[in-house]
Design a protein around this motif. Structure first.
Motif, short mmCIF file in Angstrom:
data_model
loop_
_atom_site.label_atom_id
_atom_site.label_comp_id
_atom_site.label_asym_id
_atom_site.label_seq_id
_atom_site.Cartn_x
_atom_site.Cartn_y
_atom_site.Cartn_z
N ASP A 136 0.82 -1.21 0.00
CA ASP A 136 0.00 0.00 0.00
C ASP A 136 0.86 1.26 0.00
O ASP A 136 0.54 2.23 -0.69
N LEU A 187 1.13 4.05 -2.93
CA LEU A 187 0.92 5.48 -2.65
C LEU A 187 1.99 6.32 -3.31
O LEU A 187 1.69 7.38 -3.88
N PHE A 188 3.23 5.87 -3.28
CA PHE A 188 4.31 6.62 -3.92
C PHE A 188 4.30 6.46 -5.43
O PHE A 188 4.63 7.38 -6.17
N ARG A 189 3.94 5.28 -5.91
CA ARG A 189 3.94 5.00 -7.34
C ARG A 189 2.75 5.63 -8.05
O ARG A 189 2.86 6.12 -9.16
N HIS A 190 1.58 5.59 -7.38
CA HIS A 190 0.33 6.12 -7.96
C HIS A 190 -0.38 6.97 -6.91
O HIS A 190 -1.39 6.54 -6.35
N PRO A 191 0.15 8.16 -6.61
CA PRO A 191 -0.49 8.97 -5.57
C PRO A 191 -1.90 9.38 -5.98
O PRO A 191 -2.19 9.60 -7.15
N GLY A 192 -2.76 9.41 -4.99
CA GLY A 192 -4.15 9.79 -5.25
C GLY A 192 -5.02 9.36 -4.09
O GLY A 192 -4.57 8.68 -3.15
N TRP A 193 -6.27 9.76 -4.17
CA TRP A 193 -7.18 9.47 -3.06
C TRP A 193 -7.42 7.97 -2.89
O TRP A 193 -7.63 7.50 -1.78
N SER A 216 -5.24 5.44 -3.40
CA SER A 216 -4.09 4.86 -2.69
C SER A 216 -4.12 5.26 -1.22
O SER A 216 -3.84 4.43 -0.34
N VAL A 217 -4.44 6.51 -0.95
CA VAL A 217 -4.53 6.98 0.44
C VAL A 217 -5.65 6.24 1.17
O VAL A 217 -5.47 5.78 2.31
#
Length: 156
Positions: free
Chosen positions: A121, A125-131, A133-134
């Protein structure tokens, strides 16, 4: 007149266990449907889907993950995938039952299985930042925290 046996939960169990149990049961049911779908449909629709993706994105069918998938998908691999997904679904349903009944082993199983996903996870989050992933990371952190707290409360 006798009373029907009723459920007497562990007084030390965390109240969020039922919410997590419902979530795990939903994952288990979805996995069982997916396993059934794999068995019913077989490899043909999967191969068609991979070929459509390869053509749509103008990829080399002999290179990359889609090329590997198209060479790997066969009746035996679909049966194996269906068996793995079925086992995963059963595991999620057993965990859900245990959490609903406030069993300590289920809290251990849930805490460990949710914690295993945390590095993935964080990577996502670092590879595909966005809501999305968060959100996934936060949900897994909450599940781990609730189950860990439940286990700590049981020890004291």
């Amino acid at each position: 007149m006798t009373d029907a046996p009723h459920y007497n939960p562990d007084p030390h169990a965390h109240p969020g266990l039922h919410v997590i149990a419902i979530f795990e049961a939903a994952k288990g049911v979805l996995a069982l449907f997916a396993a059934s779908g794999l068995e019913l449909l077989g490899p043909a629709p999967l191969l068609r889907w991979v070929n459509e993706l390869t053509q749509r994105f103008q990829l080399d069918p002999n290179q990359g993950a889609l090329g590997w998938l198209s060479n790997t998908i066969n009746p035996d691999s679909v049966h194996l995938a269906a068996a793995v997904v079925f086992a995963y679904g059963i595991l999620r349903l057993v965990e859900a039952w245990g959490l609903w009944r406030a069993k300590a082993w289920a809290s251990w199983l849930g805490c460990i299985s949710a914690a295993i996903y945390l590095p993935l996870d964080i990577y996502a989050l670092f590879r595909h930042p966005g809501w999305m992933s968060v959100g996934v990371l936060l949900i897994n952190l909450i599940v781990v925290a609730v189950l860990a707290r439940d286990l700590v409360k049981r020890r004291h």
